[in-house]
Design a protein around this motif. Structure first.
Motif, mmCIF file in Angstrom:
data_model
loop_
_atom_site.group_PDB
_atom_site.id
_atom_site.type_symbol
_atom_site.label_atom_id
_atom_site.label_comp_id
_atom_site.label_asym_id
_atom_site.label_seq_id
_atom_site.Cartn_x
_atom_site.Cartn_y
_atom_site.Cartn_z
ATOM 1 N N SER A 10 0.840 -1.263 -0.079
ATOM 2 C CA SER A 10 0.174 -0.144 -0.092
ATOM 3 C C SER A 10 0.839 1.436 -0.018
ATOM 4 C CB SER A 10 -0.825 -0.039 1.070
ATOM 5 O OG SER A 10 -1.818 -1.159 1.175
ATOM 6 N N ARG A 11 1.828 1.214 0.799
ATOM 7 C CA ARG A 11 2.909 2.456 0.656
ATOM 8 C C ARG A 11 3.613 2.584 -0.523
ATOM 9 N NH1 ARG A 11 6.280 1.988 6.369
ATOM 10 N NH2 ARG A 11 4.526 2.262 7.882
ATOM 11 N N LEU A 12 3.892 1.775 -1.263
ATOM 12 C CA LEU A 12 4.545 1.919 -2.640
ATOM 13 C C LEU A 12 3.720 2.348 -3.448
ATOM 14 C CD1 LEU A 12 6.788 -1.506 -2.660
ATOM 15 C CD2 LEU A 12 7.575 1.173 -2.286
ATOM 16 N N ILE A 13 2.210 1.793 -3.412
ATOM 17 C CA ILE A 13 1.246 2.073 -4.408
ATOM 18 C C ILE A 13 0.947 3.646 -4.125
ATOM 19 C CG2 ILE A 13 -1.358 1.890 -5.090
ATOM 20 C CD1 ILE A 13 0.946 0.060 -6.430
ATOM 21 N N VAL A 14 0.618 4.233 -2.991
ATOM 22 C CA VAL A 14 0.374 5.439 -2.686
ATOM 23 C C VAL A 14 1.502 6.473 -2.911
ATOM 24 C CG1 VAL A 14 0.104 7.165 -0.749
ATOM 25 C CG2 VAL A 14 -1.013 4.844 -0.638
ATOM 26 N N LEU A 15 2.711 6.039 -2.811
ATOM 27 C CA LEU A 15 3.789 6.888 -3.347
ATOM 28 C C LEU A 15 3.853 6.767 -4.861
ATOM 29 C CD1 LEU A 15 6.534 5.821 -0.842
ATOM 30 C CD2 LEU A 15 5.538 7.871 -0.832
ATOM 31 N N ILE A 16 3.747 5.896 -5.579
ATOM 32 C CA ILE A 16 3.670 5.803 -6.929
ATOM 33 C C ILE A 16 2.762 6.493 -7.597
ATOM 34 C CG2 ILE A 16 3.587 4.432 -9.034
ATOM 35 C CD1 ILE A 16 5.405 2.354 -7.449
ATOM 36 N N SER A 17 1.783 6.437 -6.871
ATOM 37 C CA SER A 17 0.388 7.201 -7.158
ATOM 38 C C SER A 17 0.606 8.796 -7.117
ATOM 39 C CB SER A 17 -0.936 6.723 -6.637
ATOM 40 O OG SER A 17 -1.113 5.566 -6.724
ATOM 41 N N LEU A 18 1.169 9.193 -6.009
ATOM 42 C CA LEU A 18 1.551 10.492 -5.907
ATOM 43 C C LEU A 18 2.485 11.048 -7.097
ATOM 44 C CD1 LEU A 18 1.769 10.725 -2.013
ATOM 45 C CD2 LEU A 18 0.131 11.581 -3.260
ATOM 46 N N VAL A 19 3.399 10.330 -7.258
ATOM 47 C CA VAL A 19 4.543 10.609 -8.403
ATOM 48 C C VAL A 19 3.953 10.828 -9.698
ATOM 49 C CG1 VAL A 19 6.498 9.841 -9.514
ATOM 50 C CG2 VAL A 19 6.599 9.620 -6.963
ATOM 51 N N LEU A 20 2.730 9.669 -9.911
ATOM 52 C CA LEU A 20 2.503 9.876 -11.227
ATOM 53 C C LEU A 20 1.407 10.914 -11.276
ATOM 54 C CD1 LEU A 20 1.375 5.955 -11.708
ATOM 55 C CD2 LEU A 20 2.909 7.262 -13.034
ATOM 56 N N LEU A 21 0.642 11.263 -10.167
ATOM 57 C CA LEU A 21 -0.322 12.536 -10.008
ATOM 58 C C LEU A 21 0.615 13.916 -10.457
ATOM 59 C CD1 LEU A 21 -3.151 13.358 -9.799
ATOM 60 C CD2 LEU A 21 -2.626 13.548 -7.167
ATOM 61 N N ALA A 22 1.717 13.908 -9.676
ATOM 62 C CA ALA A 22 2.500 14.979 -9.884
ATOM 63 C C ALA A 22 2.920 15.207 -11.365
ATOM 64 C CB ALA A 22 3.597 14.953 -8.772
ATOM 65 N N GLY A 23 3.454 13.913 -11.821
ATOM 66 C CA GLY A 23 3.970 13.874 -13.231
ATOM 67 C C GLY A 23 2.742 14.492 -14.005
ATOM 68 N N ALA A 24 1.626 13.837 -13.927
ATOM 69 C CA ALA A 24 0.380 14.218 -14.877
ATOM 70 C C ALA A 24 -0.003 15.676 -14.605
ATOM 71 C CB ALA A 24 -0.973 13.318 -14.414
ATOM 72 N N ALA A 25 0.392 16.357 -13.365
ATOM 73 C CA ALA A 25 -0.145 17.626 -13.348
ATOM 74 C C ALA A 25 0.795 18.581 -14.103
ATOM 75 C CB ALA A 25 -0.161 18.057 -11.823
ATOM 76 N N ALA A 26 2.070 18.156 -13.922
ATOM 77 C CA ALA A 26 3.110 18.821 -14.793
ATOM 78 C C ALA A 26 3.123 18.655 -16.407
ATOM 79 C CB ALA A 26 4.495 18.420 -14.213
ATOM 80 N N LEU A 27 2.760 17.489 -16.583
ATOM 81 C CA LEU A 27 2.537 17.156 -18.100
ATOM 82 C C LEU A 27 1.442 18.126 -18.668
ATOM 83 C CD1 LEU A 27 3.286 13.563 -18.534
ATOM 84 C CD2 LEU A 27 4.661 15.373 -19.370
ATOM 85 N N THR A 28 0.252 18.072 -17.842
ATOM 86 C CA THR A 28 -1.035 18.815 -18.220
ATOM 87 C C THR A 28 -0.608 20.116 -18.570
ATOM 88 O OG1 THR A 28 -2.372 17.240 -17.171
ATOM 89 C CG2 THR A 28 -3.222 19.515 -17.748
ATOM 90 N N THR A 29 0.192 20.648 -17.640
ATOM 91 C CA THR A 29 0.541 22.283 -17.574
ATOM 92 C C THR A 29 1.278 22.357 -18.848
ATOM 93 O OG1 THR A 29 0.671 22.275 -15.160
ATOM 94 C CG2 THR A 29 1.847 24.038 -16.581
ATOM 95 N N ALA A 30 2.278 21.712 -18.955
ATOM 96 C CA ALA A 30 3.264 21.766 -20.112
ATOM 97 C C ALA A 30 2.437 21.545 -21.355
ATOM 98 C CB ALA A 30 4.236 20.664 -20.134
#
Length: 460
Positions: A10-30
């Motif tokens: 669960s910890r790994l999934i949450v951390l990876i989800s947060l990383v993917l969410l931040a990456g998705a937000a950055a890619l959406t902005t770009a």
């Protein structure tokens, strides 16, 4: 009550989800930034092209500057139905010849017919993009620079940028979902060695103190090494305890043997009936203590060999023969008729001959002391997947309600016993992957059945 910690998965999934969410937000902005730049670039080219066409349509006729705006210029800008177009033409004197006189003229020092700048602005309360194109005239009646200013609202380019951004966001979401799914699969696969180590520890026999040899990734080696160090320390403590029991039993047996000899000599001397009665009680207690010391020594030896001695092919028939030979003196003292029913061929299994012999001896000794009044029978049967050693006597046997207790150490000690005999046999059988069971043969018969796997045992 200990607080429940979240799982590593669960910890790994949450951390990876947060990383993917931040990456998705950055890619959406770009994506929004680049989509807006692409939309502006496309529509700015149209805007500049229309301004050039208007500038090329300016003419001087009869000493007067005439403006005949080409239809193609408006058609070029009219490709977007949402946008409105504003323009004006300013003569060298700064007067508006045609168009919207209040349209702001962009400040630009670009030379005439050069690449003009496209700027943001507002006109009539809406956002616009505007450009200015200049054309020089050297006619005697018209001399100087004539500016053409063209502006266009931004609705179409904003819609295009939004559409491009939504497509990019859909692609980002799809890729993020695939990445998250791949991460779930990869994490579960990567965490499988942890479950494998846990299964090895969970399924291990309580007496097994061998080191863990399961293959693990490099990251789990410190955990496995620490566990093996703990097992090593535990085995050392257990060995010291078993050695202490064995030493104590061995040291006790020597003076007990001497004491029994002295008591036998004393019993041959004439003495009063009451003194003889006391002497008999002392002899009984010394016998009990001697038997207890022997069983403690046997129990320590069996526990020491369990899990530490590799199993080898042994003949069950020979083991039973040796065990009954060592137990025969007890049977002869009681005038118990002992018989063997053994197969004519060897019955081979994977086992520890010494431990199995001790198990059979303890079952036979238990039957002679507490069961068989006149008859004892040992049988060896080979079934499809098991080998059974049956010890049957003509005594009343053990009540069924006590069967679960008699295989425990000191579970049901009798007045003249220690309660260790069947426990030793049960431990030996468990170490060989077998079991100890009971059955009433008839009204005057009881059997103890030792079942062993006929194939290679668990510790081989």
């Amino acid at each position: 009550m200990a607080r429940r910690e979240p799982s590593l998965f669960s910890r790994l999934i949450v951390l990876i989800s947060l990383v993917l969410l931040a990456g998705a937000a950055a890619l959406t902005t770009a994506a929004w930034y680049y989509a807006r730049e692409a939309a502006n670039d496309a529509y700015d080219r149209l805007l500049v092209g229309a301004a050039y066409q208007m500038a090329e349509a300016l003419n001087v006729q009869g000493g007067t500057l005439t403006v005949e705006l080409p239809v193609s210029a408006f058609e070029l800008l009219a490709s977007s139905e949402r946008d409105r177009i504003f323009y004006k033409v300013v003569d060298p004197g700064g007067r508006t010849l045609t168009g919207y006189a209040d349209l702001v003229t962009p400040e630009s020092d670009a030379p005439a017919m050069a690449s003009p700048a496209v700027l943001d602005g507002r006109f009539k309360g809406v956002d616009v993009r505007m450009t200015k194109v200049g054309r020089y005239f050297s006619d005697p009646s018209v001399q100087g620079r004539v500016d053409v200013v063209v502006a266009q609202t931004t609705e179409a380019r904003t819609a295009l940028a939004r559409e491009l951004t939504l497509r990019a966001v859909a692609l980002v979401i799809a890729m993020s979902a695939l990445a998250l799914g791949g991460a779930v699969f990869a994490i579960r696969y990567a965490l499988r060695p942890i479950g494998r180590v846990g299964a090895v520890l969970r399924d291990r026999d309580p007496h097994d103190v061998t080191l863990i040899t399961v293959s693990t990734p490099r990251e789990l080696r410190p955990f496995v090494s620490a566990t093996n160090e703990f097992i090593t320390r535990l085995k050392s403590r257990m060995d010291l305890m078993q050695q202490f029991i064995a030493d104590a039993a061995h040291q006790i047996r020597t003076p007990l043997t001497a004491l029994k000899a002295q008591l036998q000599l004393l019993s041959r001397q004439p003495m009063e009936p009451q003194a003889l009665q006391y002497l008999t009680r002392v002899q009984e207690r010394v016998d009990q203590l001697s038997r207890l010391a022997g069983q403690l020594l046997s129990h320590a030896m069996v526990n020491h060999r369990a899990g530490a001695v590799p199993l080898e092919p042994v003949d069950v028939v020979e083991i039973v023969r040796h065990a009954i030979r060592e137990a025969v003196p007890e049977a002869l003292d009681r005038d118990v008729l002992t018989s063997l029913e053994l197969p004519p061929v060897p019955v081979t299994i994977a086992g520890d001959a010494i431990s199995l012999k001790e198990a059979v001896k303890n079952v036979v000794d238990n039957a002679i002391r507490h069961g068989a009044p006149t008859q004892l029978t040992l049988r060896v049967r080979q079934e499809l997947k098991t080998v059974e050693i049956e010890v049957e006597d003509d005594g009343p046997g053990i009540p069924p309600e006590l069967w679960p207790q008699v295989t425990e150490r000191f579970g049901t000690p009798s007045p003249d016993g220690s309660g260790l005999g069947l426990s030793i046999a049960a431990d030996v059988l468990a170490a060989h992957g077998g079991s100890l069971s009971f059955r009433h043969a008839d009204e005057n018969g009881f059997a103890v059945i030792m079942s062993l796997p006929s194939e290679t045992g668990p510790n081989s």
